[in-house]
Every structure is written in structure tokens, then in C-alpha cells.
Scaffold this motif. Structure first.
Motif, PDB file in Angstrom:
ATOM      1  N   GLY A 212      29.385  45.089  31.733  1.00  0.00           N
ATOM      2  CA  GLY A 212      29.707  43.671  31.691  1.00  0.00           C
ATOM      3  C   GLY A 212      31.001  43.352  32.414  1.00  0.00           C
ATOM      4  N   GLY A 213      31.990  44.238  32.264  1.00  0.00           N
ATOM      5  CA  GLY A 213      33.251  44.045  32.960  1.00  0.00           C
ATOM      6  C   GLY A 213      33.079  44.069  34.471  1.00  0.00           C
ATOM      7  N   LEU A 214      32.191  44.935  34.968  1.00  0.00           N
ATOM      8  CA  LEU A 214      31.937  44.999  36.403  1.00  0.00           C
ATOM      9  C   LEU A 214      31.216  43.742  36.888  1.00  0.00           C
ATOM     10  N   PHE A 215      30.340  43.179  36.054  1.00  0.00           N
ATOM     11  CA  PHE A 215      29.737  41.884  36.392  1.00  0.00           C
ATOM     12  C   PHE A 215      30.827  40.817  36.507  1.00  0.00           C
ATOM     13  N   GLY A 216      31.759  40.844  35.554  1.00  0.00           N
ATOM     14  CA  GLY A 216      32.857  39.896  35.590  1.00  0.00           C
ATOM     15  C   GLY A 216      33.702  40.068  36.837  1.00  0.00           C
ATOM     16  N   LEU A 217      33.949  41.322  37.244  1.00  0.00           N
ATOM     17  CA  LEU A 217      34.716  41.588  38.460  1.00  0.00           C
ATOM     18  C   LEU A 217      33.974  41.077  39.688  1.00  0.00           C
ATOM     19  N   ALA A 218      32.654  41.263  39.697  1.00  0.00           N
ATOM     20  CA  ALA A 218      31.852  40.755  40.813  1.00  0.00           C
ATOM     21  C   ALA A 218      31.957  39.236  40.902  1.00  0.00           C
ATOM     22  N   ALA A 219      31.953  38.581  39.738  1.00  0.00           N
ATOM     23  CA  ALA A 219      32.079  37.124  39.724  1.00  0.00           C
ATOM     24  C   ALA A 219      33.455  36.677  40.189  1.00  0.00           C
ATOM     25  N   ALA A 220      34.496  37.369  39.744  1.00  0.00           N
ATOM     26  CA  ALA A 220      35.868  36.972  40.080  1.00  0.00           C
ATOM     27  C   ALA A 220      36.182  37.192  41.546  1.00  0.00           C
ATOM     28  N   THR A 221      35.598  38.233  42.150  1.00  0.00           N
ATOM     29  CA  THR A 221      35.897  38.565  43.544  1.00  0.00           C
ATOM     30  C   THR A 221      34.832  38.100  44.518  1.00  0.00           C
ATOM     31  N   ASP A 222      33.707  37.589  43.971  1.00  0.00           N
ATOM     32  CA  ASP A 222      32.567  37.169  44.792  1.00  0.00           C
ATOM     33  C   ASP A 222      32.031  38.331  45.628  1.00  0.00           C
ATOM     34  N   ARG A 223      32.059  39.533  45.029  1.00  0.00           N
ATOM     35  CA  ARG A 223      31.546  40.722  45.705  1.00  0.00           C
ATOM     36  C   ARG A 223      30.467  41.355  44.834  1.00  0.00           C
ATOM     37  N   ALA A 224      29.225  41.225  45.283  1.00  0.00           N
ATOM     38  CA  ALA A 224      28.103  41.749  44.498  1.00  0.00           C
ATOM     39  C   ALA A 224      28.174  43.259  44.355  1.00  0.00           C
ATOM     40  N   SER A 225      28.814  43.944  45.308  1.00  0.00           N
ATOM     41  CA  SER A 225      28.877  45.403  45.280  1.00  0.00           C
ATOM     42  C   SER A 225      29.621  45.936  44.059  1.00  0.00           C
ATOM     43  N   GLU A 226      30.420  45.091  43.404  1.00  0.00           N
ATOM     44  CA  GLU A 226      31.140  45.528  42.208  1.00  0.00           C
ATOM     45  C   GLU A 226      30.200  45.736  41.028  1.00  0.00           C
ATOM     46  N   SER A 227      29.043  45.060  41.055  1.00  0.00           N
ATOM     47  CA  SER A 227      28.092  45.134  39.938  1.00  0.00           C
ATOM     48  C   SER A 227      27.032  46.173  40.254  1.00  0.00           C
ATOM     49  N   THR A 228      27.136  47.340  39.646  1.00  0.00           N
ATOM     50  CA  THR A 228      26.232  48.441  39.982  1.00  0.00           C
ATOM     51  C   THR A 228      25.537  49.035  38.761  1.00  0.00           C
ATOM     52  N   GLY A 229      25.446  48.289  37.688  1.00  0.00           N
ATOM     53  CA  GLY A 229      24.686  48.735  36.536  1.00  0.00           C
ATOM     54  C   GLY A 229      25.308  49.904  35.804  1.00  0.00           C
ATOM     55  N   LEU A 230      24.473  50.611  35.034  1.00  0.00           N
ATOM     56  CA  LEU A 230      24.959  51.702  34.191  1.00  0.00           C
ATOM     57  C   LEU A 230      25.549  52.836  35.008  1.00  0.00           C
ATOM     58  N   GLY A 231      24.887  53.194  36.113  1.00  0.00           N
ATOM     59  CA  GLY A 231      25.391  54.278  36.949  1.00  0.00           C
ATOM     60  C   GLY A 231      26.786  53.975  37.478  1.00  0.00           C
ATOM     61  N   GLY A 232      26.992  52.735  37.926  1.00  0.00           N
ATOM     62  CA  GLY A 232      28.309  52.333  38.405  1.00  0.00           C
ATOM     63  C   GLY A 232      29.345  52.335  37.301  1.00  0.00           C
ATOM     64  N   ALA A 233      28.932  51.946  36.096  1.00  0.00           N
ATOM     65  CA  ALA A 233      29.855  51.929  34.958  1.00  0.00           C
ATOM     66  C   ALA A 233      30.306  53.341  34.609  1.00  0.00           C
ATOM     67  N   LEU A 234      29.388  54.298  34.614  1.00  0.00           N
ATOM     68  CA  LEU A 234      29.758  55.676  34.299  1.00  0.00           C
ATOM     69  C   LEU A 234      30.642  56.271  35.399  1.00  0.00           C
TER      70      LEU A 234
END
Length: 270
Positions: A212-234
Motif C-alpha cells: 500500500g505504501g508503494l501505491f501511495g508513493l506511485a501516486a505522490a510521484t506520478d510514477r507507476a513503476s513504484e507500484s510493483t505488488g507483493l514482489g516489489g514490496a518484499l
């Protein structure tokens, strides 16, 4: 036929489907499938913590591991059917289940609806890989986020999704800490299942908070690449100070959730 009669008829049909032995059996298969997927994700996360860079530590990586096993393709179809059955059972819960009154009922129905989407996605992933096609949960998450960001108010929408996922993660942590997951079962499954469920819900909740935090970062920076699901979170956890140790602990917790899911397949209220 009035709208109230249509609603009553739909709820009655949902209750009948909910009580059907086939639907209940498929729901149990779905919980067992979830257990296997979480054990494989835990294994991949542990390998990542130890320095391996193989399959991504998420649902798609776990499913691709199964594909490489003997009889992997038939097993994937069984898992796909189990997740589909579990999604169907959640639909009947959302429509015809008893959820109390007021806010409790709204929250419970929304939870069942959300779980329907999750299990459908897992079933689709299993079926896609069983048909010989590869999937990448991280790329799919980033692509979906990118499409949302292009919409009017997309940054706000992605931010809301991030807040919602953080809330779901926090709910998991509280559920594990309070052992309230035992209320989902028809009887006490024993100390092993209770411990596995507690550490499992807490670990999964932590991972979801990061998602969820990475989704928030994607929203704040307007960069979809920040949101990478569970794999990105780990992966994000791995990159923090003492990351391998933190990720190893989360991996063991996810393994606990997998173990608990097998107990839930046996003892869940259906």
C-alpha cells in the motif's frame, strides 16, 4: 416483480449456493491452494533474502515454480478450480451471508467482495500458466497503476487504493495479534495452527502495508513503476537496513500463513 423481491430472491439463491456441498468443497480446496501458494512465496522470499535472484517472490513466481514440477500442469488446473470455487463461495457470502447490522454488515460484505477479486485473480494466474503462458505480477501491477494514473483524478484514485491496502494490511496485523482469525474456524485447531496463523497474519499484514505504501508513493510521484505488488514490496524490505534479516522473518511468517491455510481448509466455517 419489485426491487425488494428481486433482492430477496438473489439472497435466497446465494444462500442455497453457499450451502451446496460442491461449493463448500471447492472453497476448502481453494484454501488449501492458498496455503500452497503462500508456502512457495515464502520459499522464494527466503531465497531472495539469502541472495538468490531467481523467480519473483510473488504469486506469479510461485505459480511458475509449480509449472516446473512433475504433474505441475494438472496441479495448476486443480488450483485454478479451487480458487474459482473459493471466489464463488465469497460471492455467495457477499450476497446471501449473514453479516450482522450496520457498519459491521457493510464491512463484511465489502471484505467478501474484495476477496472475490483476489481469488479470481489467483485462479486466472494459475489457468494462464497452465495454458503455457507466463505472467509477471510486478509488471501487471505497474501497468494497471499506469492506466489508472492516466485517468482524470488518477493520482487521487491510486492514493486511495494505497490507503485501502495499508488499511487491509493493518487489519491483518491486528487479526494476527489478537488471534481473532480463530473466529473463522468451527473448532480450535490446536497450538500449531494458532501460532502459524498469528505469525502468518502479522507477516502478511506487514507485506500488505508495504504494498500500500508503494501505491501511495506511485501516486505522490506520478510514477507507476513504484507500484510493483507483493514482489516489489518484499524487494523493498530487502533493501532496508538489516533487510535480509527482515525479509527472512517475513518469509517465515508467510510460511506460517501457508501452514495455517491448510488448517483453515479443514476447519473453516462454510
Amino acid at each position: 416483480m419489485g426491487s425488494d423481491e428481486v433482492i430477496d430472491k438473489a439472497r435466497s439463491g446465494a444462500r442455497q449456493a453457499n450451502d451446496h456441498p460442491v461449493v463448500q468443497a471447492m472453497a476448502r480446496v481453494g484454501y488449501a491452494a492458498s496455503g500452497l501458494i503462500h508456502l512457495l512465496i515464502a520459499w522464494l522470499a527466503l531465497q531472495l533474502a539469502l541472495g538468490s535472484r531467481g523467480e519473483s517472490a510473488d504469486q506469479s513466481g510461485a505459480v511458475e515454480l509449480l509449472q516446473d514440477l512433475p504433474m505441475g500442469q494438472p496441479l495448476l488446473w486443480v488450483l485454478a478450480a479451487g480458487f474459482a470455487g473459493l471466489a464463488l463461495w465469497q460471492v455467495t457470502e457477499a450476497i446471501g451471508g449473514w453479516h450482522g447490522d450496520g457498519k459491521e454488515a457493510v464491512f463484511s460484505r465489502l471484505k467478501a467482495t474484495g476477496k472475490t477479486g483476489v481469488y479470481l485473480a489467483l485462479g486466472w494466474t494459475c489457468a494462464t500458466v497452465a495454458r503455457g503462458h507466463n505472467t509477471d505480477s510486478q509488471d501487471q501491477s505497474a501497468q494497471t497503476t499506469g492506466e489508472l494514473l492516466k485517468l482524470p483524478g488518477g493520482m487521487i484514485l491510486v492514493g486511495i487504493i494505497g490507503v485501502a491496502v495499508v488499511g487491509i494490511g493493518g487489519y491483518h496485523v491486528v487479526k494476527g495479534a489478537r488471534r481473532s482469525f480463530l473466529q473463522d474456524l468451527v473448532k480450535d485447531p490446536g497450538d500449531v495452527a494458532e501460532f502459524a496463523g498469528a505469525v502468518g497474519y502479522i507477516a502478511k499484514g506487514i507485506a500488505l502495508v508495504v504494498v500500500g505504501g508503494l501505491f501511495g508513493l506511485a501516486a505522490a510521484t506520478d510514477r507507476a513503476s513504484e507500484s510493483t505488488g507483493l514482489g516489489g514490496a518484499l524487494t523493498w524490505i530487502l533493501e532496508q537496513p538489516f533487510g535480509p534479516w527482515l525479509l527472512g522473518a517475513v518469509a517465515l511468517g508467510l510460511a506460517g500463513y501457508g501452514v495455517y491455510s491448510f488448517f483453515r481448509a479443514r476447519y473453516t466455517k462454510v
